[in-house]
Motif scaffolding. Structure first.
Motif, PDB file in Angstrom:
ATOM      1  N   MET A  23       0.841  -1.194   0.000  1.00 53.60           N
ATOM      2  CA  MET A  23       0.000   0.000   0.000  1.00 53.60           C
ATOM      3  C   MET A  23       0.879   1.248   0.000  1.00 53.60           C
ATOM      4  N   ALA A  24       0.430   2.222  -0.733  1.00 53.02           N
ATOM      5  CA  ALA A  24       1.147   3.492  -0.799  1.00 53.02           C
ATOM      6  C   ALA A  24       0.185   4.607  -0.416  1.00 53.02           C
ATOM      7  N   LYS A  25       0.721   5.652   0.141  1.00 55.00           N
ATOM      8  CA  LYS A  25      -0.063   6.854   0.420  1.00 55.00           C
ATOM      9  C   LYS A  25       0.253   7.826  -0.719  1.00 55.00           C
ATOM     10  N   VAL A  26      -0.760   8.183  -1.471  1.00 58.61           N
ATOM     11  CA  VAL A  26      -0.586   9.071  -2.616  1.00 58.61           C
ATOM     12  C   VAL A  26      -1.188  10.417  -2.278  1.00 58.61           C
ATOM     13  N   THR A  27      -0.374  11.458  -2.416  1.00 58.42           N
ATOM     14  CA  THR A  27      -0.825  12.825  -2.174  1.00 58.42           C
ATOM     15  C   THR A  27      -0.623  13.620  -3.458  1.00 58.42           C
ATOM     16  N   LEU A  28      -1.676  14.265  -3.910  1.00 58.49           N
ATOM     17  CA  LEU A  28      -1.614  15.107  -5.091  1.00 58.49           C
ATOM     18  C   LEU A  28      -2.699  16.170  -4.990  1.00 58.49           C
ATOM     19  N   THR A  29      -2.683  17.088  -5.910  1.00 61.74           N
ATOM     20  CA  THR A  29      -3.700  18.129  -5.960  1.00 61.74           C
ATOM     21  C   THR A  29      -4.631  17.808  -7.125  1.00 61.74           C
ATOM     22  N   VAL A  30      -5.914  17.693  -6.831  1.00 60.63           N
ATOM     23  CA  VAL A  30      -6.901  17.384  -7.858  1.00 60.63           C
ATOM     24  C   VAL A  30      -7.935  18.499  -7.882  1.00 60.63           C
ATOM     25  N   ASN A  31      -8.038  19.137  -9.032  1.00 52.42           N
ATOM     26  CA  ASN A  31      -8.982  20.245  -9.222  1.00 52.42           C
ATOM     27  C   ASN A  31      -8.793  21.321  -8.159  1.00 52.42           C
ATOM     28  N   GLY A  32      -7.518  21.591  -7.817  1.00 58.89           N
ATOM     29  CA  GLY A  32      -7.198  22.649  -6.870  1.00 58.89           C
ATOM     30  C   GLY A  32      -7.279  22.246  -5.407  1.00 58.89           C
ATOM     31  N   ARG A  33      -7.616  20.998  -5.138  1.00 64.89           N
ATOM     32  CA  ARG A  33      -7.760  20.527  -3.758  1.00 64.89           C
ATOM     33  C   ARG A  33      -6.714  19.453  -3.480  1.00 64.89           C
ATOM     34  N   ARG A  34      -5.958  19.631  -2.424  1.00 65.52           N
ATOM     35  CA  ARG A  34      -4.944  18.639  -2.040  1.00 65.52           C
ATOM     36  C   ARG A  34      -5.646  17.427  -1.445  1.00 65.52           C
ATOM     37  N   VAL A  35      -5.301  16.244  -1.959  1.00 62.20           N
ATOM     38  CA  VAL A  35      -5.893  14.999  -1.483  1.00 62.20           C
ATOM     39  C   VAL A  35      -4.788  14.007  -1.162  1.00 62.20           C
ATOM     40  N   SER A  36      -5.081  13.140  -0.217  1.00 60.23           N
ATOM     41  CA  SER A  36      -4.132  12.109   0.176  1.00 60.23           C
ATOM     42  C   SER A  36      -4.927  10.848   0.491  1.00 60.23           C
ATOM     43  N   GLU A  37      -4.597   9.756  -0.192  1.00 53.54           N
ATOM     44  CA  GLU A  37      -5.331   8.500  -0.029  1.00 53.54           C
ATOM     45  C   GLU A  37      -4.366   7.328  -0.084  1.00 53.54           C
ATOM     46  N   ASP A  38      -4.689   6.286   0.653  1.00 51.53           N
ATOM     47  CA  ASP A  38      -3.960   5.032   0.552  1.00 51.53           C
ATOM     48  C   ASP A  38      -4.475   4.276  -0.665  1.00 51.53           C
ATOM     49  N   CYS A  39      -3.557   3.629  -1.380  1.00 48.06           N
ATOM     50  CA  CYS A  39      -3.974   2.816  -2.517  1.00 48.06           C
ATOM     51  C   CYS A  39      -2.932   1.753  -2.807  1.00 48.06           C
ATOM     52  N   ASP A  40      -3.359   0.742  -3.510  1.00 47.72           N
ATOM     53  CA  ASP A  40      -2.470  -0.314  -3.955  1.00 47.72           C
ATOM     54  C   ASP A  40      -1.424   0.296  -4.891  1.00 47.72           C
ATOM     55  N   ASP A  41      -0.213  -0.200  -4.832  1.00 49.65           N
ATOM     56  CA  ASP A  41       0.870   0.308  -5.687  1.00 49.65           C
ATOM     57  C   ASP A  41       0.540   0.190  -7.174  1.00 49.65           C
ATOM     58  N   ARG A  42      -0.328  -0.751  -7.525  1.00 52.02           N
ATOM     59  CA  ARG A  42      -0.660  -0.995  -8.934  1.00 52.02           C
ATOM     60  C   ARG A  42      -1.916  -0.260  -9.394  1.00 52.02           C
ATOM     61  N   MET A  43      -2.512   0.551  -8.532  1.00 51.48           N
ATOM     62  CA  MET A  43      -3.758   1.242  -8.893  1.00 51.48           C
ATOM     63  C   MET A  43      -3.482   2.297  -9.964  1.00 51.48           C
ATOM     64  N   LEU A  44      -4.294   2.259 -11.006  1.00 50.25           N
ATOM     65  CA  LEU A  44      -4.181   3.261 -12.065  1.00 50.25           C
ATOM     66  C   LEU A  44      -4.770   4.587 -11.596  1.00 50.25           C
ATOM     67  N   LEU A  45      -4.243   5.663 -12.160  1.00 55.33           N
ATOM     68  CA  LEU A  45      -4.727   6.996 -11.805  1.00 55.33           C
ATOM     69  C   LEU A  45      -6.221   7.122 -12.073  1.00 55.33           C
ATOM     70  N   VAL A  46      -6.718   6.547 -13.164  1.00 55.37           N
ATOM     71  CA  VAL A  46      -8.148   6.635 -13.470  1.00 55.37           C
ATOM     72  C   VAL A  46      -8.992   6.024 -12.350  1.00 55.37           C
ATOM     73  N   HIS A  47      -8.534   4.911 -11.793  1.00 56.68           N
ATOM     74  CA  HIS A  47      -9.285   4.277 -10.711  1.00 56.68           C
ATOM     75  C   HIS A  47      -9.128   5.045  -9.403  1.00 56.68           C
ATOM     76  N   PHE A  48      -7.982   5.641  -9.182  1.00 56.13           N
ATOM     77  CA  PHE A  48      -7.775   6.496  -8.010  1.00 56.13           C
ATOM     78  C   PHE A  48      -8.759   7.663  -8.059  1.00 56.13           C
ATOM     79  N   ILE A  49      -8.852   8.300  -9.225  1.00 60.52           N
ATOM     80  CA  ILE A  49      -9.743   9.451  -9.396  1.00 60.52           C
ATOM     81  C   ILE A  49     -11.204   9.039  -9.191  1.00 60.52           C
TER      82      ILE A  49
END
Length: 162
Positions: free
Chosen positions: A1-27
């Protein structure tokens, strides 16, 4: 599991996800932003296009962990304070959609295309640049008209601002 932090549509988000999760599924699955569609999962159709650090990418070809620290804009992030983005408005005005499944990816691709070409677009360029986006309903004619109209509107807006 990885903790992914990025800014989406101007809002900072941080979520745990599988290392193999595609960005489309994260979104879609982690953030609930379902305007970004899943079509082929093989980069063929373009329904999953988002902007990452200002450039269009097919989010089915990017791992969420690869996007960590990036600024991502989805179709939901284009409209400003309830007003449609000029490309969204042009798609509506020029009937650039039918079923709507490809529309988010088409719009995101068109916005990037207009920015990259600095308003200097012609029909051949638009058709060439849309080759990575598949639409099964429209025959592309009205999509191309919409992109060219949005390009003209955005160019006029830039000139008026100068």
């Amino acid at each position: 599991m990885a903790k992914v932090t990025l800014t989406v549509n101007g809002r900072r988000v941080s979520e745990d996800c599988d290392d193999r999760m595609l960005l489309v599924h994260f979104i879609r699955d982690k953030l609930g932003l379902t305007g970004t569609h899943v079509g082929c999962d093989t980069t063929q159709c373009g329904t999953c296009v988002v902007h990452m650090d200002g450039r269009s990418v097919k989010s089915c070809s990017v791992l969420a962990v690869q996007a960590a620290g990036s600024d991502v804009t989805t179709i939901e992030g284009l409209a400003a304070q309830g007003d449609l983005h000029p490309v969204q408005a042009a798609f509506k005005e020029h009937h650039g959609l039918q079923c709507g499944f490809c529309t988010p990816g088409m719009v995101m691709t068109a916005v990037d295309m207009i920015h990259r070409h600095g308003g200097q677009l012609d029909e051949a360029t638009v058709r060439h640049e849309l080759e990575g986006n598949i639409c099964r309903c429209t025959g592309y004619h009205n999509i191309v008209k919409a992109v060219l109209a949005a390009n003209a509107d955005m160019q006029a807006g830039r000139e008026a601002a100068e």
